[in-house]
Design a protein around this motif. Structure first.
Motif, PDB file in Angstrom:
ATOM      1  N   ILE A  55       5.759  11.440  -0.629  1.00  9.58           N
ATOM      2  CA  ILE A  55       5.649  10.754   0.660  1.00  9.58           C
ATOM      3  C   ILE A  55       5.925  11.700   1.786  1.00  9.58           C
ATOM      4  CG2 ILE A  55       6.053   8.377  -0.003  1.00  9.58           C
ATOM      5  CD1 ILE A  55       9.001   8.812   0.452  1.00  9.58           C
ATOM      6  N   GLY A 102       0.825  -1.208   0.000  1.00 13.04           N
ATOM      7  CA  GLY A 102       0.000   0.000   0.000  1.00 13.04           C
ATOM      8  C   GLY A 102       0.856   1.253   0.000  1.00 13.04           C
ATOM      9  N   ALA A 121       0.943   6.501  -6.962  1.00 13.70           N
ATOM     10  CA  ALA A 121      -0.213   7.371  -7.203  1.00 13.70           C
ATOM     11  C   ALA A 121       0.199   8.834  -7.132  1.00 13.70           C
ATOM     12  CB  ALA A 121      -1.316   7.073  -6.191  1.00 13.70           C
ATOM     13  N   ALA A 122       1.034   9.171  -6.158  1.00 16.74           N
ATOM     14  CA  ALA A 122       1.500  10.557  -6.031  1.00 16.74           C
ATOM     15  C   ALA A 122       2.347  10.952  -7.239  1.00 16.74           C
ATOM     16  CB  ALA A 122       2.294  10.720  -4.741  1.00 16.74           C
ATOM     17  N   THR A 128       2.139   1.709  -3.482  1.00 16.12           N
ATOM     18  CA  THR A 128       1.019   2.148  -4.318  1.00 16.12           C
ATOM     19  C   THR A 128       0.753   3.637  -4.124  1.00 16.12           C
ATOM     20  OG1 THR A 128       0.029  -0.049  -4.240  1.00 16.12           O
ATOM     21  CG2 THR A 128      -1.440   1.770  -4.818  1.00 16.12           C
ATOM     22  N   SER A 129       0.852   4.113  -2.879  1.00 12.18           N
ATOM     23  CA  SER A 129       0.614   5.539  -2.621  1.00 12.18           C
ATOM     24  C   SER A 129       1.723   6.396  -3.232  1.00 12.18           C
ATOM     25  CB  SER A 129       0.477   5.819  -1.126  1.00 12.18           C
ATOM     26  OG  SER A 129       1.691   5.596  -0.454  1.00 12.18           O
TER      27      SER A 129
END
Length: 99
Positions: free
Chosen positions: A99, A82, A89-90, A85-86
């Protein structure tokens, strides 16, 4: 490629280094404690790693790569899939600090 990135995302021209808090001298982190034996040797080793990290990061940035550093302590108790994935996505949304 300078250094040894843990993750390379060529599509986003981004590299991710996952640094061990001890080996890369994460200041203020509870996982970075200077050993009481052979202290000078360990500090030399860790400071060399820190200097190499800076040089590799600068060299990659000069070549147009985005360099992200994730610390070991940041991943404690986190869903790693996850988390990645974040980050992706960013990057897709072209955020400055993913991040």
């Amino acid at each position: 490629m300078h250094g040894k990135p843990d993750i390379v995302l060529p599509k986003y021209k981004t590299v991710i280094f996952i640094h061990g808090c001890f080996w890369h001298g994460h200041e203020g982190c509870r996982y970075y404690v200077v050993p009481k034996t052979r202290t000078e040797w360990w500090l030399n080793k860790i400071n060399t790693n820190i200097n190499n990290d800076l040089q590799y990061g600068k060299a990659l940035e000069l070549r147009g790569w985005k360099v992200l550093v994730v610390w070991e302590c940041d991943l404690k108790g986190v869903d790693k899939a996850g988390f990645l994935t974040s980050i992706i996505a960013a990057l897709k949304n072209n955020e400055e600090k993913p991040i």
